[in-house]
Design a protein around this motif. Sequence first.
Motif, PDB file in Angstrom:
ATOM      1  N   ALA A 143       5.423  -0.844   7.936  1.00  0.00           N
ATOM      2  CA  ALA A 143       5.729  -2.183   7.414  1.00  0.00           C
ATOM      3  C   ALA A 143       7.060  -2.673   7.957  1.00  0.00           C
ATOM      4  O   ALA A 143       7.181  -3.822   8.397  1.00  0.00           O
ATOM      5  CB  ALA A 143       5.746  -2.165   5.890  1.00  0.00           C
ATOM      6  N   ALA A 144       8.069  -1.809   7.924  1.00  0.00           N
ATOM      7  CA  ALA A 144       9.394  -2.185   8.435  1.00  0.00           C
ATOM      8  C   ALA A 144       9.318  -2.481   9.928  1.00  0.00           C
ATOM      9  O   ALA A 144       9.904  -3.468  10.408  1.00  0.00           O
ATOM     10  CB  ALA A 144      10.404  -1.071   8.150  1.00  0.00           C
ATOM     11  N   GLY A 145       8.592  -1.649  10.665  1.00  0.00           N
ATOM     12  CA  GLY A 145       8.475  -1.865  12.102  1.00  0.00           C
ATOM     13  C   GLY A 145       7.740  -3.137  12.454  1.00  0.00           C
ATOM     14  O   GLY A 145       8.143  -3.866  13.368  1.00  0.00           O
ATOM     15  N   VAL A 146       6.671  -3.432  11.735  1.00  0.00           N
ATOM     16  CA  VAL A 146       5.911  -4.656  11.995  1.00  0.00           C
ATOM     17  C   VAL A 146       6.718  -5.895  11.612  1.00  0.00           C
ATOM     18  O   VAL A 146       6.630  -6.935  12.259  1.00  0.00           O
ATOM     19  CB  VAL A 146       4.546  -4.620  11.251  1.00  0.00           C
ATOM     20  N   ALA A 147       7.550  -5.785  10.586  1.00  0.00           N
ATOM     21  CA  ALA A 147       8.341  -6.930  10.133  1.00  0.00           C
ATOM     22  C   ALA A 147       9.415  -7.333  11.135  1.00  0.00           C
ATOM     23  O   ALA A 147       9.759  -8.505  11.238  1.00  0.00           O
ATOM     24  CB  ALA A 147       8.996  -6.614   8.788  1.00  0.00           C
ATOM     25  N   ALA A 171       0.836  -1.202   0.000  1.00  0.00           N
ATOM     26  CA  ALA A 171       0.000   0.000   0.000  1.00  0.00           C
ATOM     27  C   ALA A 171       0.871   1.253   0.000  1.00  0.00           C
ATOM     28  O   ALA A 171       0.577   2.220  -0.717  1.00  0.00           O
ATOM     29  CB  ALA A 171      -0.930  -0.010   1.206  1.00  0.00           C
ATOM     30  N   GLY A 172       1.932   1.240   0.783  1.00  0.00           N
ATOM     31  CA  GLY A 172       2.831   2.388   0.815  1.00  0.00           C
ATOM     32  C   GLY A 172       3.484   2.645  -0.527  1.00  0.00           C
ATOM     33  O   GLY A 172       3.545   3.793  -0.992  1.00  0.00           O
ATOM     34  N   ALA A 173       3.938   1.587  -1.169  1.00  0.00           N
ATOM     35  CA  ALA A 173       4.553   1.729  -2.494  1.00  0.00           C
ATOM     36  C   ALA A 173       3.548   2.264  -3.509  1.00  0.00           C
ATOM     37  O   ALA A 173       3.898   3.089  -4.365  1.00  0.00           O
ATOM     38  CB  ALA A 173       5.116   0.384  -2.952  1.00  0.00           C
ATOM     39  N   ALA A 174       2.296   1.833  -3.403  1.00  0.00           N
ATOM     40  CA  ALA A 174       1.263   2.287  -4.338  1.00  0.00           C
ATOM     41  C   ALA A 174       1.067   3.803  -4.263  1.00  0.00           C
ATOM     42  O   ALA A 174       0.728   4.431  -5.266  1.00  0.00           O
ATOM     43  CB  ALA A 174      -0.061   1.577  -4.054  1.00  0.00           C
ATOM     44  N   HIS A 175       1.310   4.386  -3.115  1.00  0.00           N
ATOM     45  CA  HIS A 175       1.186   5.836  -2.972  1.00  0.00           C
ATOM     46  C   HIS A 175       2.189   6.582  -3.861  1.00  0.00           C
ATOM     47  O   HIS A 175       1.962   7.732  -4.222  1.00  0.00           O
ATOM     48  CB  HIS A 175       1.406   6.255  -1.512  1.00  0.00           C
ATOM     49  N   PHE A 176       3.292   5.928  -4.187  1.00  0.00           N
ATOM     50  CA  PHE A 176       4.320   6.550  -5.029  1.00  0.00           C
ATOM     51  C   PHE A 176       4.197   6.135  -6.492  1.00  0.00           C
ATOM     52  O   PHE A 176       4.500   6.909  -7.384  1.00  0.00           O
ATOM     53  CB  PHE A 176       5.715   6.217  -4.488  1.00  0.00           C
ATOM     54  N   VAL A 177       3.724   4.924  -6.722  1.00  0.00           N
ATOM     55  CA  VAL A 177       3.590   4.411  -8.087  1.00  0.00           C
ATOM     56  C   VAL A 177       2.366   5.012  -8.782  1.00  0.00           C
ATOM     57  O   VAL A 177       2.429   5.353  -9.971  1.00  0.00           O
ATOM     58  CB  VAL A 177       3.498   2.862  -8.071  1.00  0.00           C
ATOM     59  N   LEU A 207       3.310  11.505   2.436  1.00  0.00           N
ATOM     60  CA  LEU A 207       3.480  11.271   3.871  1.00  0.00           C
ATOM     61  C   LEU A 207       2.825   9.966   4.312  1.00  0.00           C
ATOM     62  O   LEU A 207       3.402   9.203   5.091  1.00  0.00           O
ATOM     63  CB  LEU A 207       2.916  12.443   4.674  1.00  0.00           C
ATOM     64  N   SER A 208       1.626   9.714   3.804  1.00  0.00           N
ATOM     65  CA  SER A 208       0.963   8.467   4.197  1.00  0.00           C
ATOM     66  C   SER A 208       1.669   7.257   3.595  1.00  0.00           C
ATOM     67  O   SER A 208       1.753   6.203   4.233  1.00  0.00           O
ATOM     68  CB  SER A 208      -0.523   8.485   3.849  1.00  0.00           C
TER      69      SER A 208
END
Length: 126
Positions: free
Chosen positions: A56-60, A18-24, A47-48
């Motif tokens: 994602a990094a923190g949960v991983a 989802a985070g990557a989709a914000h940039f793509v 920002l979102s």
Amino acid sequence: MSAPSRSALLLSGLLAAAGAAHFVAPKGFDAIVPKGLPGDPRRWTRLSGVAEVALAAGVAHPRTRRLAAGLTGAFFVAVFPANLRMAADWRDRSPVRRAVAYGRLPLQVPLVLWAESVRRGAGRAS
């Protein structure tokens, strides 16, 4: 791998995608930024997206999972106004688009519950 770890990694993957989709494909996200937020919608989209990738990094990572999962639940609540905006804006669109927009609203509940489950399971064996 334990069930709590699998669940955390799946949540992390969802957040990262989802985070990557914000940039793509940012235009769709720009369109649902609530009008009451100051500044350019693209800034909020970025920002979102950054927030989702960081979560994602923190949960991983097992050492940061508990805190990141708690913040993820809060994030899912915080973005709910954007989903409300999307539902309102898409009320006159095709039935498929309306179904997508309206379907996002109740989806927030299981996402928040999932994040809370990962948070509670973070103290268990990885």
